[in-house]
Scaffold this motif. Structure first.
Motif, mmCIF file in Angstrom:
data_model
loop_
_atom_site.group_PDB
_atom_site.id
_atom_site.type_symbol
_atom_site.label_atom_id
_atom_site.label_comp_id
_atom_site.label_asym_id
_atom_site.label_seq_id
_atom_site.Cartn_x
_atom_site.Cartn_y
_atom_site.Cartn_z
ATOM 1 N N GLY A 42 0.919 -1.218 -0.040
ATOM 2 C CA GLY A 42 -0.045 -0.035 0.159
ATOM 3 C C GLY A 42 0.688 1.385 -0.146
ATOM 4 N N ALA A 43 2.073 1.311 0.839
ATOM 5 C CA ALA A 43 2.888 2.445 0.728
ATOM 6 C C ALA A 43 3.486 2.515 -0.691
ATOM 7 N N VAL A 44 3.958 1.624 -1.044
ATOM 8 C CA VAL A 44 4.612 1.720 -2.550
ATOM 9 C C VAL A 44 3.537 2.086 -3.623
ATOM 10 N N CYS A 45 2.221 1.723 -3.570
ATOM 11 C CA CYS A 45 1.133 2.362 -4.319
ATOM 12 C C CYS A 45 0.862 3.859 -3.998
ATOM 13 N N GLY A 46 0.886 4.107 -2.819
ATOM 14 C CA GLY A 46 0.588 5.271 -2.280
ATOM 15 C C GLY A 46 1.756 6.357 -2.904
ATOM 16 N N GLY A 47 3.018 5.880 -2.820
ATOM 17 C CA GLY A 47 4.071 6.675 -3.170
ATOM 18 C C GLY A 47 4.047 6.993 -4.632
ATOM 19 N N LEU A 48 3.738 5.869 -5.424
ATOM 20 C CA LEU A 48 3.846 5.932 -6.772
ATOM 21 C C LEU A 48 2.369 6.860 -7.168
ATOM 22 N N ALA A 49 1.481 6.978 -6.451
ATOM 23 C CA ALA A 49 0.473 7.575 -7.058
ATOM 24 C C ALA A 49 0.888 9.294 -6.478
ATOM 25 N N MET A 50 1.576 9.492 -5.849
ATOM 26 C CA MET A 50 2.130 10.791 -5.585
ATOM 27 C C MET A 50 3.080 11.280 -6.431
ATOM 28 N N GLY A 88 -6.212 -6.046 3.986
ATOM 29 C CA GLY A 88 -6.694 -5.141 3.080
ATOM 30 C C GLY A 88 -6.737 -3.643 3.827
ATOM 31 N N ALA A 89 -6.925 -3.769 5.195
ATOM 32 C CA ALA A 89 -6.788 -2.501 5.985
ATOM 33 C C ALA A 89 -5.366 -2.138 5.980
ATOM 34 N N ALA A 90 -4.640 -2.978 6.098
ATOM 35 C CA ALA A 90 -3.057 -2.687 6.020
ATOM 36 C C ALA A 90 -2.790 -2.083 4.596
ATOM 37 N N LEU A 91 -3.367 -2.584 3.477
ATOM 38 C CA LEU A 91 -2.995 -2.019 2.287
ATOM 39 C C LEU A 91 -3.530 -0.361 2.312
ATOM 40 N N VAL A 92 -4.707 -0.280 2.796
ATOM 41 C CA VAL A 92 -5.177 1.343 2.853
ATOM 42 C C VAL A 92 -4.313 2.125 3.640
ATOM 43 N N ALA A 93 -3.961 1.492 4.920
ATOM 44 C CA ALA A 93 -3.307 2.390 5.893
ATOM 45 C C ALA A 93 -1.809 2.436 5.184
ATOM 46 N N GLY A 94 -1.319 1.617 4.507
ATOM 47 C CA GLY A 94 -0.001 2.018 3.895
ATOM 48 C C GLY A 94 -0.017 3.019 2.950
ATOM 49 N N ALA A 95 -1.004 2.779 2.056
ATOM 50 C CA ALA A 95 -1.243 4.044 1.191
ATOM 51 C C ALA A 95 -1.568 5.488 1.763
ATOM 52 N N GLY A 96 -2.460 5.298 2.709
ATOM 53 C CA GLY A 96 -2.464 6.615 3.367
ATOM 54 C C GLY A 96 -1.326 7.291 3.970
ATOM 55 N N SER A 97 -0.438 6.103 4.689
ATOM 56 C CA SER A 97 0.867 6.726 5.071
ATOM 57 C C SER A 97 1.943 7.604 4.031
ATOM 58 N N ALA A 98 1.954 6.721 2.998
ATOM 59 C CA ALA A 98 2.751 7.454 1.911
ATOM 60 C C ALA A 98 2.040 8.705 1.086
ATOM 61 N N VAL A 99 0.941 8.690 1.412
ATOM 62 C CA VAL A 99 0.077 10.180 0.759
ATOM 63 C C VAL A 99 0.273 11.070 1.712
#
Length: 189
Positions: A42-50, A88-99
């Motif tokens: 999730g963090a990688v995905c959030g980072g890529l989205a940014m 799944g919750a952790a995936l969302v949390a990781g994305a949120g962390s990167a964003v």
């Protein structure tokens, strides 16, 4: 303050008690590995989205909304959900962390004068992490008295409340992208 209490009340208990719950009812280390791998993904995905220079019009608003995801893994464990739901919750949390991290750092760099940026960044970083070790040490003993579900549930509720409190600050909701330095560069060209 939001980040200091997040590390004390939400993240430290999640990191300490999550593996215990995984061992007791989720299937062991493999299940916990899946949860943490999903957080990282999730963090990688959030980072890529940014990437790419796209900044929301209200970066602190988006960053703060992203912090609500941090409540989800603890809430999912406290609710007794399946390993897949917790992952799944952790995936969302990781994305949120990167964003959140990206937008918070970008906003600081755009709005803070260069002469104080390093000092303010160091103070906010120390502030964010100073109570984390206390939370790591206290999570087990507090859970032995109050229960794992209560500790993780409290952390999830705390994170949601903290997010709403931060969103109640008008400057957080209304601060536009492109800080003072960026705007002064536009006017000087």
């Amino acid at each position: 303050m939001q980040f200091t209490l997040f590390n004390l009340l939400v993240w430290a208990p999640f990191l300490v008690l999550g593996p215990v719950v995984a061992e007791e009812r989720l299937g062991g280390a493999g299940a916990w590995g899946l949860v943490m791998a999903c957080y990282g993904a999730g963090a990688v995905c959030g980072g890529l989205a940014m990437m790419g220079g796209r900044v929301p019009r209200r970066p602190l608003l988006v960053a703060t909304v992203a912090t609500f995801g941090w409540a989800l893994p603890s809430a999912a464990i406290a609710a007794g959900l399946s390993p897949a739901a917790i992952a799944g919750a952790a995936l969302v949390a990781g994305a949120g962390s990167a964003v959140c991290g990206t937008l918070y750092a970008t906003t600081n760099q755009q709005y803070l004068p260069a002469g104080v940026l390093a000092r303010i960044t160091s103070l906010t970083t120390v502030g964010a992490f100073v109570l984390g070790p206390v939370g790591l040490a206290a999570a087990g003993p507090v859970a032995s008295v109050a229960g794992v579900t209560a500790v993780l549930g409290f952390g999830a509720v705390w994170q949601a409340i903290a997010g709403f409190v931060v969103l109640a600050v008008p400057d957080v909701r209304n601060l536009p992208a492109g800080g003072a330095r960026e705007r002064s560069a536009e006017y000087s060209s």
